[in-house]
Design a protein around this motif. Structure first.
Motif, mmCIF file in Angstrom:
data_model
loop_
_atom_site.group_PDB
_atom_site.id
_atom_site.type_symbol
_atom_site.label_atom_id
_atom_site.label_comp_id
_atom_site.label_asym_id
_atom_site.label_seq_id
_atom_site.Cartn_x
_atom_site.Cartn_y
_atom_site.Cartn_z
ATOM 1 N N LYS A 44 0.822 -1.215 0.000
ATOM 2 C CA LYS A 44 0.000 0.000 0.000
ATOM 3 C C LYS A 44 0.849 1.255 0.000
ATOM 4 N N LYS A 45 1.914 1.258 0.799
ATOM 5 C CA LYS A 45 2.786 2.418 0.852
ATOM 6 C C LYS A 45 3.506 2.641 -0.483
ATOM 7 N N LEU A 46 3.982 1.522 -1.076
ATOM 8 C CA LEU A 46 4.666 1.625 -2.367
ATOM 9 C C LEU A 46 3.715 2.103 -3.460
ATOM 10 N N GLU A 47 2.485 1.591 -3.429
ATOM 11 C CA GLU A 47 1.498 2.007 -4.427
ATOM 12 C C GLU A 47 1.175 3.488 -4.290
ATOM 13 N N SER A 48 1.081 3.958 -3.035
ATOM 14 C CA SER A 48 0.796 5.369 -2.797
ATOM 15 C C SER A 48 1.908 6.253 -3.351
ATOM 16 N N SER B 166 -5.242 3.193 -4.585
ATOM 17 C CA SER B 166 -4.283 2.864 -3.523
ATOM 18 C C SER B 166 -4.073 4.042 -2.579
ATOM 19 N N TRP B 167 -4.017 5.226 -3.105
ATOM 20 C CA TRP B 167 -3.834 6.430 -2.287
ATOM 21 C C TRP B 167 -5.041 6.642 -1.374
ATOM 22 N N CYS B 168 -6.233 6.432 -1.931
ATOM 23 C CA CYS B 168 -7.462 6.605 -1.147
ATOM 24 C C CYS B 168 -7.555 5.553 -0.033
ATOM 25 N N LEU B 169 -7.148 4.323 -0.335
ATOM 26 C CA LEU B 169 -7.170 3.274 0.684
ATOM 27 C C LEU B 169 -6.213 3.605 1.822
ATOM 28 N N GLU B 170 -5.074 4.173 1.470
ATOM 29 C CA GLU B 170 -4.091 4.542 2.491
ATOM 30 C C GLU B 170 -4.656 5.582 3.454
ATOM 31 N N LYS B 171 -5.436 6.552 2.915
ATOM 32 C CA LYS B 171 -5.991 7.605 3.766
ATOM 33 C C LYS B 171 -7.400 7.297 4.249
ATOM 34 N N SER C 243 -7.637 16.311 1.910
ATOM 35 C CA SER C 243 -8.783 15.820 2.698
ATOM 36 C C SER C 243 -8.293 15.226 4.016
ATOM 37 N N TRP C 244 -9.163 15.331 5.033
ATOM 38 C CA TRP C 244 -8.853 14.636 6.280
ATOM 39 C C TRP C 244 -8.973 13.139 6.065
ATOM 40 N N GLU C 245 -8.295 12.374 6.851
ATOM 41 C CA GLU C 245 -8.388 10.911 6.742
ATOM 42 C C GLU C 245 -9.795 10.436 7.099
ATOM 43 N N ASN C 246 -10.199 9.325 6.429
ATOM 44 C CA ASN C 246 -11.504 8.686 6.666
ATOM 45 C C ASN C 246 -12.681 9.614 6.346
#
Length: 338
Positions: A149-153, A198-203, A238-241
């Motif tokens: 996930k981090k690498l994809e972000s 992937s970025w959206c999943l991370e946040k 955006s704020w997380e979640n």
């Protein structure tokens, strides 16, 4: 130029000098002129002669400026005017035309260098895409889910920067690189959302999609680029979640409006008039190493060339709403003649 002008009028100048010498000799030999001031007479004659020469010089200067201001005339007209010119005027015109030729030469060389640099940059971008694609495949094969996930972000961020550079290079020739067609906004928006998955999943960011059934006539690639820049900003700030709302509506003139609304840190009021300026990162952007100040600038430039208007409303700590206003069919015809 002044020396040439005086040289060309040398006969007149010699005549005036000889006339003054003769008159002074006459005053000296004839006792009848003994009561007349010779110095006063000389000053008057010399002053009038200088005034006459200055007047002639200014007159011919204006004639040359008028001639140069009509360079769009036919070659035959120029040829006739050139033949009727005095040597001074011809020399003046030749010097000016030499400057014009040098200027044109410098401009042409600059255009060639700029085109070569653009071609090199485009070639570099396409070369970098190959290892970037290979990295994407390797990331997908990583077994560690957290690391993946981090690498994809990070891969998404690199991909966005490369995409910005590519479109920034092509922006100058957008008129040669567009094709207007009827497009469903839903397909464009969904495709761009998948790119940021992937970025959206991370946040922990989700999307609330409403009323995206509208169709517009525009260029698919460039509108996707504009949406991509606005979405990346919405996710970044955006704020997380939280959720990002995307919906369409029509204004009172029946223009299609695409709204992208986030609930994040927002934009300071003093920054709003300048967010589309090149390299402007704003108060909040200065605190983020990820901000380059280029995304909205490129989006605004591309939008203007497509006849799309971008507006924004924002409050600090409450979020921002970006709106794309698409032109009607008749407005496209006026803009592009299609």
């Amino acid at each position: 130029m002044l020396i040439l002008f005086l040289k060309e009028r040398s006969a007149w100048i010699v005549y005036i000098i000889l006339l003054l010498l003769c008159m002074n000799l006459l005053f000296y030999l004839d006792s009848g002129f003994s009561g007349v001031s010779i110095s006063y007479f000389n000053i008057i004659v010399i002053s009038l002669s200088v005034v006459f020469l200055v007047w002639q010089y200014i007159k011919e200067q204006r004639q040359m400026i008028h001639f140069l201001g009509n360079l769009s005339k036919s070659a035959e007209v120029h040829s006739n005017e050139y033949i009727s010119m005095s040597p001074y005027q011809k020399k003046y015109m030749e010097d000016i035309l030499t400057v014009f030729e040098q200027k044109d030469s410098v401009i042409n060389e600059s255009k060639i260098q700029l085109q070569e640099q653009t071609d090199d940059l485009l070639a570099w971008v396409h070369e970098v895409k190959t290892p970037l694609t290979a990295m994407k495949l390797m990331i997908e094969q990583t077994n560690d889910a957290k690391l993946r996930k981090k690498l994809e972000s990070e891969w998404v961020r690199i991909h966005l920067l490369l995409d910005q550079q590519l479109h920034s290079t092509r922006l100058a020739t957008i008129e040669k690189d567009n094709r207007l067609e009827k497009l469903d906004l839903k397909l464009i928006v969904f495709k761009e959302i998948r790119e940021f998955q992937s970025w959206c999943l991370e946040k922990g960011i989700g999307f609330q999609i409403e009323a995206l059934e509208e169709s517009v006539i525009t260029d698919r690639k460039w509108v996707a680029f504009i949406v991509r820049q606005i979405l990346s900003n919405a996710i970044k700030y955006s704020w997380e979640n939280e959720e990002i709302q995307i919906y369409t509506e029509r204004d009172q003139d029946e223009h299609v409006l695409l709204h992208i609304k986030d609930f994040g840190i927002g934009i300071a009021q003093q920054d709003l008039p300048r967010i589309f300026n090149k390299s402007y990162t704003g108060t909040i952007g200065r605190e983020s190493v990820q901000s380059t100040g280029m995304g909205l600038y490129l989006a605004q430039n591309a939008a203007q060339k497509l006849g799309v208007q971008i507006s924004v409303k924002s409050k600090e700590n409450e979020g921002s709403t970006f709106t794309l206003r698409f032109p009607l069919m008749n407005e496209y015809h006026k803009t592009f003649g299609r």
